[in-house]
Design a protein around this motif. Structure first.
Motif, PDB file in Angstrom:
ATOM      1  N   SER A 171       0.828  -1.216   0.000  1.00  6.33           N
ATOM      2  CA  SER A 171       0.000   0.000   0.000  1.00  6.33           C
ATOM      3  C   SER A 171       0.860   1.262   0.000  1.00  6.33           C
ATOM      4  O   SER A 171       0.429   2.312  -0.470  1.00  6.33           O
ATOM      5  N   GLU A 172       2.117   1.169   0.494  1.00  6.97           N
ATOM      6  CA  GLU A 172       2.963   2.358   0.598  1.00  6.97           C
ATOM      7  C   GLU A 172       3.937   2.508  -0.568  1.00  6.97           C
ATOM      8  O   GLU A 172       4.360   3.632  -0.857  1.00  6.97           O
ATOM      9  N   THR A 173       4.314   1.422  -1.221  1.00  5.69           N
ATOM     10  CA  THR A 173       5.323   1.496  -2.277  1.00  5.69           C
ATOM     11  C   THR A 173       5.215   0.283  -3.184  1.00  5.69           C
ATOM     12  O   THR A 173       4.475  -0.667  -2.887  1.00  5.69           O
ATOM     13  N   SER A 174       5.952   0.296  -4.296  1.00  2.00           N
ATOM     14  CA  SER A 174       5.934  -0.825  -5.240  1.00  2.00           C
ATOM     15  C   SER A 174       7.258  -0.877  -6.000  1.00  2.00           C
ATOM     16  O   SER A 174       8.046   0.074  -5.972  1.00  2.00           O
ATOM     17  N   SER A 175       7.488  -2.007  -6.684  1.00  2.00           N
ATOM     18  CA  SER A 175       8.693  -2.168  -7.475  1.00  2.00           C
ATOM     19  C   SER A 175       8.376  -3.056  -8.673  1.00  2.00           C
ATOM     20  O   SER A 175       7.577  -3.996  -8.576  1.00  2.00           O
ATOM     21  N   ASP A 176       9.008  -2.763  -9.825  1.00  2.00           N
ATOM     22  CA  ASP A 176       8.794  -3.512 -11.059  1.00  2.00           C
ATOM     23  C   ASP A 176      10.101  -4.157 -11.510  1.00  2.00           C
ATOM     24  O   ASP A 176      11.196  -3.659 -11.221  1.00  2.00           O
ATOM     25  N   ALA A 177       9.953  -5.255 -12.251  1.00  2.00           N
ATOM     26  CA  ALA A 177      11.106  -5.923 -12.857  1.00  2.00           C
ATOM     27  C   ALA A 177      10.676  -6.451 -14.222  1.00  2.00           C
ATOM     28  O   ALA A 177       9.682  -7.163 -14.333  1.00  2.00           O
ATOM     29  N   SER A 178      11.420  -6.081 -15.265  1.00  2.00           N
ATOM     30  CA  SER A 178      11.125  -6.539 -16.625  1.00  2.00           C
ATOM     31  C   SER A 178      12.007  -7.741 -16.943  1.00  2.00           C
ATOM     32  O   SER A 178      13.240  -7.643 -16.906  1.00  2.00           O
ATOM     33  N   TYR A 179      11.363  -8.842 -17.268  1.00  2.00           N
ATOM     34  CA  TYR A 179      12.083 -10.092 -17.541  1.00  2.00           C
ATOM     35  C   TYR A 179      11.959 -10.416 -19.030  1.00  2.00           C
ATOM     36  O   TYR A 179      10.854 -10.536 -19.564  1.00  2.00           O
ATOM     37  N   ARG A 180      13.104 -10.555 -19.718  1.00  2.00           N
ATOM     38  CA  ARG A 180      13.119 -10.852 -21.166  1.00  2.00           C
ATOM     39  C   ARG A 180      13.210 -12.352 -21.377  1.00  2.00           C
ATOM     40  O   ARG A 180      14.100 -13.014 -20.869  1.00  2.00           O
ATOM     41  N   MET A 181      12.244 -12.872 -22.147  1.00  2.00           N
ATOM     42  CA  MET A 181      12.177 -14.299 -22.401  1.00  2.00           C
ATOM     43  C   MET A 181      12.411 -14.568 -23.889  1.00  2.00           C
ATOM     44  O   MET A 181      11.719 -14.008 -24.747  1.00  2.00           O
ATOM     45  N   THR A 182      13.370 -15.423 -24.181  1.00  2.00           N
ATOM     46  CA  THR A 182      13.642 -15.821 -25.560  1.00  2.00           C
ATOM     47  C   THR A 182      12.921 -17.140 -25.842  1.00  2.00           C
ATOM     48  O   THR A 182      13.201 -18.159 -25.197  1.00  2.00           O
ATOM     49  N   VAL A 183      11.991 -17.115 -26.779  1.00  2.00           N
ATOM     50  CA  VAL A 183      11.197 -18.299 -27.118  1.00  2.00           C
ATOM     51  C   VAL A 183      11.844 -19.015 -28.305  1.00  2.00           C
ATOM     52  O   VAL A 183      12.166 -18.383 -29.323  1.00  2.00           O
ATOM     53  N   THR A 184      12.026 -20.312 -28.158  1.00  3.47           N
ATOM     54  CA  THR A 184      12.561 -21.143 -29.246  1.00  3.47           C
ATOM     55  C   THR A 184      11.526 -22.205 -29.606  1.00  3.47           C
ATOM     56  O   THR A 184      10.619 -22.518 -28.817  1.00  3.47           O
ATOM     57  N   THR A 185      11.663 -22.785 -30.802  1.00  3.58           N
ATOM     58  CA  THR A 185      10.747 -23.843 -31.228  1.00  3.58           C
ATOM     59  C   THR A 185      11.212 -25.180 -30.655  1.00  3.58           C
ATOM     60  O   THR A 185      12.406 -25.378 -30.384  1.00  3.58           O
ATOM     61  N   SER A 186      10.275 -26.115 -30.497  1.00  2.80           N
ATOM     62  CA  SER A 186      10.610 -27.435 -29.978  1.00  2.80           C
ATOM     63  C   SER A 186      11.342 -28.251 -31.042  1.00  2.80           C
ATOM     64  O   SER A 186      11.279 -27.954 -32.246  1.00  2.80           O
ATOM     65  N   LEU A 187      12.055 -29.306 -30.619  1.00  3.09           N
ATOM     66  CA  LEU A 187      12.801 -30.162 -31.538  1.00  3.09           C
ATOM     67  C   LEU A 187      11.862 -30.839 -32.518  1.00  3.09           C
ATOM     68  O   LEU A 187      12.166 -30.946 -33.722  1.00  3.09           O
ATOM     69  N   LEU A 188      10.704 -31.284 -32.037  1.00  2.00           N
ATOM     70  CA  LEU A 188       9.739 -31.932 -32.918  1.00  2.00           C
ATOM     71  C   LEU A 188       9.242 -30.965 -33.982  1.00  2.00           C
ATOM     72  O   LEU A 188       9.130 -31.311 -35.161  1.00  2.00           O
ATOM     73  N   SER A 189       8.971 -29.725 -33.553  1.00  2.00           N
ATOM     74  CA  SER A 189       8.513 -28.734 -34.514  1.00  2.00           C
ATOM     75  C   SER A 189       9.580 -28.465 -35.555  1.00  2.00           C
ATOM     76  O   SER A 189       9.295 -28.269 -36.743  1.00  2.00           O
ATOM     77  N   GLY A 190      10.841 -28.509 -35.147  1.00  2.00           N
ATOM     78  CA  GLY A 190      11.924 -28.288 -36.103  1.00  2.00           C
ATOM     79  C   GLY A 190      12.005 -29.398 -37.135  1.00  2.00           C
ATOM     80  O   GLY A 190      12.160 -29.135 -38.331  1.00  2.00           O
ATOM     81  N   TRP A 191      11.889 -30.645 -36.645  1.00  2.00           N
ATOM     82  CA  TRP A 191      11.924 -31.764 -37.594  1.00  2.00           C
ATOM     83  C   TRP A 191      10.720 -31.744 -38.527  1.00  2.00           C
ATOM     84  O   TRP A 191      10.840 -32.034 -39.725  1.00  2.00           O
ATOM     85  N   VAL A 192       9.577 -31.402 -38.002  1.00  2.00           N
ATOM     86  CA  VAL A 192       8.390 -31.312 -38.862  1.00  2.00           C
ATOM     87  C   VAL A 192       8.593 -30.237 -39.918  1.00  2.00           C
ATOM     88  O   VAL A 192       8.240 -30.409 -41.099  1.00  2.00           O
ATOM     89  N   GLY A 193       9.162 -29.118 -39.512  1.00  2.00           N
ATOM     90  CA  GLY A 193       9.406 -28.045 -40.480  1.00  2.00           C
ATOM     91  C   GLY A 193      10.378 -28.485 -41.562  1.00  2.00           C
ATOM     92  O   GLY A 193      10.173 -28.200 -42.755  1.00  2.00           O
ATOM     93  N   MET A 194      11.441 -29.188 -41.143  1.00  2.00           N
ATOM     94  CA  MET A 194      12.403 -29.672 -42.140  1.00  2.00           C
ATOM     95  C   MET A 194      11.763 -30.694 -43.081  1.00  2.00           C
ATOM     96  O   MET A 194      12.017 -30.692 -44.296  1.00  2.00           O
ATOM     97  N   LEU A 195      10.891 -31.551 -42.553  1.00  2.00           N
ATOM     98  CA  LEU A 195      10.208 -32.541 -43.386  1.00  2.00           C
ATOM     99  C   LEU A 195       9.307 -31.874 -44.405  1.00  2.00           C
ATOM    100  O   LEU A 195       9.264 -32.278 -45.582  1.00  2.00           O
ATOM    101  N   VAL A 196       8.625 -30.824 -43.970  1.00  2.00           N
ATOM    102  CA  VAL A 196       7.751 -30.088 -44.900  1.00  2.00           C
ATOM    103  C   VAL A 196       8.578 -29.461 -46.007  1.00  2.00           C
ATOM    104  O   VAL A 196       8.201 -29.474 -47.185  1.00  2.00           O
ATOM    105  N   ILE A 197       9.727 -28.914 -45.656  1.00  2.00           N
ATOM    106  CA  ILE A 197      10.584 -28.288 -46.662  1.00  2.00           C
ATOM    107  C   ILE A 197      11.097 -29.329 -47.657  1.00  2.00           C
ATOM    108  O   ILE A 197      11.102 -29.110 -48.880  1.00  2.00           O
ATOM    109  N   LEU A 198      11.523 -30.485 -47.154  1.00  2.00           N
ATOM    110  CA  LEU A 198      12.019 -31.545 -48.040  1.00  2.00           C
ATOM    111  C   LEU A 198      10.911 -32.063 -48.959  1.00  2.00           C
ATOM    112  O   LEU A 198      11.153 -32.333 -50.143  1.00  2.00           O
TER     113      LEU A 198
END
Length: 282
Positions: free
Chosen positions: A239-266
């Motif tokens: 009620s008297e004060t507050s504090s913020d923190a910005s957290y940066r998240m790097t999102v990557t694709t899953s291994l299965l999604s990568g293989w599926v993508g490569m299969l589609v390309i092939l």
């Protein structure tokens, strides 16, 4: 009764009421004259001269300056402790002096800003209005301490990686960096669209000065989130004060999604090759 005795009493009866009347007029006129003279005396006063507040807040006093019987220009000043600042405001505007007509009054707002890190104690702050008459007013500011909050991580790092469609646990740390205890500290977040965040615990009942509490934030990233960097804003609020923190998240694709993508390309390359062989002979 003789004629002489009657004549002697009549003058006495005629003079006595007149003398009494003069006496009453004199008695009534004296307080009125004194009251009129007193209204002409200058004054510098405040309804409240003693206030208590944390060191990171501003002490605000409402004072009234009353001029005497002649026009005068008053210079406003204060003798504050080292590092403290004093401001005078009239009708919302900061001033250092006032030109006042005879027997007029002016409301003055006095703002006192404590020095950074001032220790809990009572501080005397004399303020002055110097003109044809030199007036003073002694204010008192009682510093209780300070409310301060810091939200961070145990390592200080505010970034991480996560795979799309998965959850990520972020270790947070809530610190009371002030000199007063904080109660009912709530945790909240602002995430990218369709993301979710939960906290354990979601509320800290009490946090003593100089102490810290660990909080685990669980972030859930939806499926098919595009790879890239995303920012989540965490907030710890009392009620008297507050504090913020910005957290940066790097999102990557899953291994299965990568293989599926490569299969589609092939498959696409193979289809183009077959079409070229088939229609290229014609």
């Amino acid at each position: 009764m003789s004629v002489d005795s009657v004549n002697l009493e009549r003058p006495f009866l005629g003079i006595h009421p007149f003398v009494v009347l003069l006496f009453l007029v004199f008695c009534l006129a004296s307080p009125i004259a004194s009251a009129q003279e007193s209204t002409k005396a200058p004054s510098f006063s405040a309804r409240l001269i003693n206030m208590e507040a944390p060191v990171n807040e501003t002490f605000r006093y409402q004072a009234t300056l009353k001029n005497g019987s002649s026009a005068s220009r008053y210079t406003l000043d204060a003798k504050a402790p080292k590092g403290w600042r004093v401001k005078f405001k009239v009708s919302g505007k900061q001033v250092t002096s006032l030109q006042m007509d005879p027997e007029k009054s002016e409301n003055i707002s006095i703002e006192v800003h404590p020095a950074y890190g001032a220790k809990p104690d009572q501080y005397d702050i004399p303020v002055y209005a110097v003109g044809e008459d030199s007036l003073s007013l002694n204010l008192e500011a009682v510093v209780e301490g300070s409310f301060a909050l810091e939200l961070t991580t145990p390592s200080g790092r505010l970034s991480g990686e996560v795979t799309e469609g998965k959850s990520k646990q972020v270790n947070l740390q809530v610190k009371n960096t002030g000199s007063l205890a904080l109660e009912e500290i709530s945790l909240s977040s602002r995430t990218p669209p369709k993301w979710e965040a939960t906290f354990s615990p979601s509320t800290i009942e009490r946090l003593a000065p100089g102490k810290s509490t660990d909080v685990v934030a669980t972030i859930t990233i939806p499926d098919k989130t595009l790879p890239g960097d995303y920012v989540t804003k965490f907030t710890a609020k009392a009620s008297e004060t507050s504090s913020d923190a910005s957290y940066r998240m790097t999102v990557t694709t899953s291994l299965l999604s990568g293989w599926v993508g490569m299969l589609v390309i092939l498959m696409a390359i193979g289809l183009v090759y077959l079409l070229i062989r088939k229609f290229g002979r014609r």
